[in-house]
Design a protein around this motif. Structure first.
Motif, PDB file in Angstrom:
ATOM      1  N   HIS A   1     -15.629  -0.128  -5.275  1.00  0.00           N
ATOM      2  CA  HIS A   1     -14.794  -0.037  -4.077  1.00  0.00           C
ATOM      3  C   HIS A   1     -15.272  -1.048  -3.041  1.00  0.00           C
ATOM      4  CE1 HIS A   1     -13.557   3.619  -6.017  1.00  0.00           C
ATOM      5  NE2 HIS A   1     -14.735   4.184  -5.854  1.00  0.00           N
TER       6      HIS A   1
ATOM      7  N   ASP B   1      -6.220  -1.119  -6.240  1.00  0.00           N
ATOM      8  CA  ASP B   1      -7.381  -1.749  -5.618  1.00  0.00           C
ATOM      9  C   ASP B   1      -7.037  -2.126  -4.182  1.00  0.00           C
ATOM     10  OD1 ASP B   1     -10.100  -3.326  -6.150  1.00  0.00           O
ATOM     11  OD2 ASP B   1      -8.777  -4.616  -4.989  1.00  0.00           O
TER      12      ASP B   1
ATOM     13  N   GLU C   1      -7.556   3.462  -0.848  1.00  0.00           N
ATOM     14  CA  GLU C   1      -7.412   3.067  -2.247  1.00  0.00           C
ATOM     15  C   GLU C   1      -6.852   4.213  -3.079  1.00  0.00           C
ATOM     16  OE1 GLU C   1     -10.158   0.071  -4.414  1.00  0.00           O
ATOM     17  OE2 GLU C   1     -10.988   2.065  -4.776  1.00  0.00           O
TER      18      GLU C   1
END
Length: 298
Positions: free
Chosen positions: A188, A161, A155
């Motif tokens: 996350h 994202d 990421e």
């Protein structure tokens, strides 16, 4: 023994052992040749650690795009998390060590349902504050955190994202639309588990792996990466046989994505077959599957 006969043999033994199978699908020569459901509808269920293999595929794609390198040190991406007094066991950690579960952690840290999951907010800081008592690649230790850090690193490297990065590259080509994936308190992807798929979606992902990274004639992952992913990456004298976030099922090229409670994708080259299973099991279903189904059709 036919696939149908072997399945009846398997499901009978599973019931006898109180192992609950929800869905079962077999692909052979690329086509679905057997489909079974205990439930009256097809629903998405948690794939648990089968999710790890999806993260591995994302790494393979990102490597091809020049976003990440298997030999790069993770401390360079997580410079703001690395302890000031970090020793070489942390500083020498590479992407390859995360992929192969050889990061040198003293213990596996917490898993999906452990209490620490609900009380720890910054999982990356938790990882870097752990004890790395062994040099990288000195031992195998299966840990959800290796996969979580892979996901967070991807990421950071791609600058977006991770689920959004994977949608057009993995999920859309496999006709997996609006994928569901649980997240950590910082937002996350859980990465190591928490991806929800149907048996059909799971099976298509397995067929893509089996095809060397292609599905429906479309190249999704570089073939070279899939070959490495499904080859044992550990020393031959070690007990474990593990590739890049996937187990080696017998010999190189045969693989097993393996999730908690009996979620499996098994690719068997000699049979040109991909077996996908979703279940609720305490841990012995794999033995039943091998003895009562796979061994019977070989």
């Amino acid at each position: 023994m036919t696939i149908e006969q072997a399945f009846e043999n398997f499901i009978s033994k599973a019931k006898e052992r109180e192992q609950v199978v929800n869905y079962f699908q077999v692909r052979q020569h690329g086509d679905v040749v057997f489909n079974w459901s205990r439930l009256d509808r097809i629903d998405r269920l948690n794939m648990w650690s089968v999710s790890k293999s999806v993260i591995s595929v994302a790494v393979g794609i990102a490597q091809k795009e020049g976003i990440i390198d298997l030999e790069e040190k993770i401390s360079e991406t997580f410079f703001d998390y690395v302890p000031k007094n970090a020793d070489s066991n942390i500083l020498d950690l590479k992407v390859r060590h995360l992929l192969t579960m050889t990061t040198g952690l003293d213990n596996a840290l917490f898993f999906a349902a452990d209490p620490e999951r609900y009380t720890t907010e910054d999982w990356t800081a938790y990882f870097f504050s752990a004890d790395f008592t062994h040099p990288p690649f000195a031992q195998f230790l299966y840990s959800n955190f290796n996969t979580y850090i892979l996901g967070h690193m991807l990421e950071r490297k791609c600058g977006m994202d991770l689920l959004e990065y994977m949608k057009p590259r993995i999920f859309d080509p496999l006709e997996i639309y609006s994928p569901d994936w649980t997240r950590c308190p910082r937002g996350h992807l859980h990465a190591a588990n928490g991806l929800y798929l149907t048996i059909d979606e799971m099976s298509r992902f397995g067929q893509m792996l089996f095809n060397g990274g292609e599905y429906n004639g479309k190249r999704i992952v570089p073939e070279e990466y899939i070959q490495e992913m499904t080859r044992n990456q550990l020393p031959e004298e070690w007990e474990e046989k593990y590739g890049y976030q996937i187990w080696i099922e017998g010999k190189d090229g045969d693989f097993r994505a393996d999730g908690k409670f009996g979620q499996f994708i098994i690719g068997l080259k000699d049979l040109d077959m991909v077996i996908s299973v979703m279940s609720l099991d305490s841990g012995e279903l794999l033995q039943t599957l091998r003895e009562e189904f796979i061994d019977k059709i070989k």
